[in-house]
Design an enzyme around this catalytic site. Structure first.
Site, short mmCIF file in Angstrom:
data_model
loop_
_atom_site.label_atom_id
_atom_site.label_comp_id
_atom_site.label_asym_id
_atom_site.label_seq_id
_atom_site.Cartn_x
_atom_site.Cartn_y
_atom_site.Cartn_z
N ASN A 85 5.21 35.54 -6.01
CA ASN A 85 6.04 36.50 -6.70
C ASN A 85 7.06 37.18 -5.87
OD1 ASN A 85 5.07 39.16 -6.11
ND2 ASN A 85 2.91 38.37 -6.74
N VAL A 145 -2.72 30.42 -6.79
CA VAL A 145 -2.74 29.82 -5.48
C VAL A 145 -2.16 30.63 -4.40
CG1 VAL A 145 -0.09 28.83 -5.75
CG2 VAL A 145 -1.79 27.39 -4.33
N ASP A 146 -1.25 31.65 -4.74
CA ASP A 146 -0.97 32.71 -3.75
C ASP A 146 -2.05 33.50 -3.17
OD1 ASP A 146 0.82 34.45 -2.47
OD2 ASP A 146 1.24 35.35 -4.52
N GLY A 157 0.75 28.12 -13.89
CA GLY A 157 -0.40 28.82 -13.97
C GLY A 157 -0.26 30.35 -14.59
N1 AR6 Z 1 -4.58 24.75 -4.77
C1 AR6 Z 1 -3.61 24.09 -5.68
N2 AR6 Z 1 -3.13 24.63 -6.89
C2 AR6 Z 1 -3.51 25.82 -7.34
C3 AR6 Z 1 -4.57 26.41 -6.46
C4 AR6 Z 1 -4.80 26.05 -5.18
N3 AR6 Z 1 -5.77 26.69 -4.52
N4 AR6 Z 1 -4.94 27.51 -7.27
C5 AR6 Z 1 -4.17 27.51 -8.37
N5 AR6 Z 1 -3.51 26.28 -8.42
P1 AR6 Z 1 -0.26 30.10 -10.11
P2 AR6 Z 1 2.43 30.51 -10.85
C6 AR6 Z 1 -2.59 25.99 -9.37
O1 AR6 Z 1 -0.83 30.82 -11.21
O2 AR6 Z 1 2.26 30.20 -12.26
C7 AR6 Z 1 0.46 34.51 -8.64
O3 AR6 Z 1 -0.45 35.65 -8.79
C8 AR6 Z 1 -2.68 26.32 -11.06
O4 AR6 Z 1 -3.75 25.60 -11.67
O5 AR6 Z 1 -0.84 30.13 -8.75
O6 AR6 Z 1 3.62 30.19 -10.33
C9 AR6 Z 1 1.59 34.99 -7.96
O7 AR6 Z 1 1.51 36.26 -6.97
C10 AR6 Z 1 -1.34 26.05 -11.46
O8 AR6 Z 1 -1.25 24.71 -11.84
O9 AR6 Z 1 1.24 30.30 -9.92
C11 AR6 Z 1 2.53 35.22 -9.04
O10 AR6 Z 1 2.41 36.59 -9.55
C12 AR6 Z 1 -0.47 26.26 -10.22
O11 AR6 Z 1 -1.17 26.18 -9.06
C13 AR6 Z 1 2.06 34.14 -10.09
O12 AR6 Z 1 0.75 33.78 -9.90
C14 AR6 Z 1 0.35 27.38 -10.13
O13 AR6 Z 1 -0.34 28.49 -10.88
C15 AR6 Z 1 2.82 32.83 -9.95
O14 AR6 Z 1 2.54 32.14 -11.02
#
Ligand code: AR6
Length: 169
Positions: free
Chosen positions: A24, A33-34, A124
């Site tokens: 973010n 993932v972050d 996500g």
């Molecule tokens: N490895 C691969 N993919 C993953 C993992 C992992 N370890 N964990 C989750 N995913 P998101 P966004 C997938 O929510 O939507 C954070 O709080 C997940 O299933 O990680 O861009 C940041 O700080 C999904 O398909 O990122 C921001 O505030 C994808 O990764 C916000 O979330 C992205 O999900 C960003 O939201």
């Protein structure tokens, strides 16, 4: 030619030159993932993020842009942080999502990275529908002018994997 590979799993387990983080704009961590990247990569990543906030990104990293830090304890040389758009049903933000992939590859090129792992940015917490997110990711990488040899999309669950597979086939 950039080869596209699909893997189902946890991106923090990958061995590549650069791992892309769906961050973010604060660059100071979060969930999804972050959170996983900062947990497994250790404090060195957050230290560099804080320095970026204290220097060129005082107001945070704008949506659609990308910036690199160390990868800390991850099996990679760099983490490339990018900020995806929050999904909106009333406004088309797909150019911002495409920009995340393009800008991450541009930063990878600057660093000389040849293998880059991406998560499905914005699909996500940010609510982007997975099939559309997969389409934009694959189309943008295919159209990019980059020296990156392999883009590995690392999809956390089977649904995301199948969505990407539908666009790569
Ligand atoms: N490895 C691969 N993919 C993953 C993992 C992992 N370890 N964990 C989750 N995913 P998101 P966004 C997938 O929510 O939507 C954070 O709080 C997940 O299933 O990680 O861009 C940041 O700080 C999904 O398909 O990122 C921001 O505030 C994808 O990764 C916000 O979330 C992205 O999900 C960003 O939201």
């Amino acid at each position: 030619m950039t080869t596209i590979r699909l893997v189902q799993g946890d991106i923090t387990r990958e061995s590549v030159d650069a791992i892309v983080n769906a961050a973010n704009s604060s660059l100071l961590g979060g969930g999804g993932v972050d959170g996983a990247i900062h947990r497994r990569g250790g404090p060195a990543i957050l230290d560099e993020c804080r320095k970026l906030r204290a220097s060129q990104y005082g107001k945070g990293l704008p949506t659609g842009q990308a910036v690199a830090t160390t990868a800390g304890d991850l099996d990679a040389r760099y983490v490339i942080h990018t900020v995806g758009p929050v999904w909106s049903s009333t406004e088309d933000r797909s150019q911002l999502l495409a920009s995340c992939y393009r800008e991450s590859l541009r930063v990878a090129d600057e660093l000389g990275a040849r293998t880059v792992a991406f998560p499905a940015i914005s699909t996500g917490v940010y609510g982007w529908p997975i099939d559309d997110g997969a389409r934009i990711a694959v189309e943008t990488v295919r159209a990019a002018h980059t020296a990156v040899e392999e883009v590995r999309f690392v999809l956390f669950d089977e649904r995301a994997y199948e969505a990407f597979a539908g666009h790569v086939r």
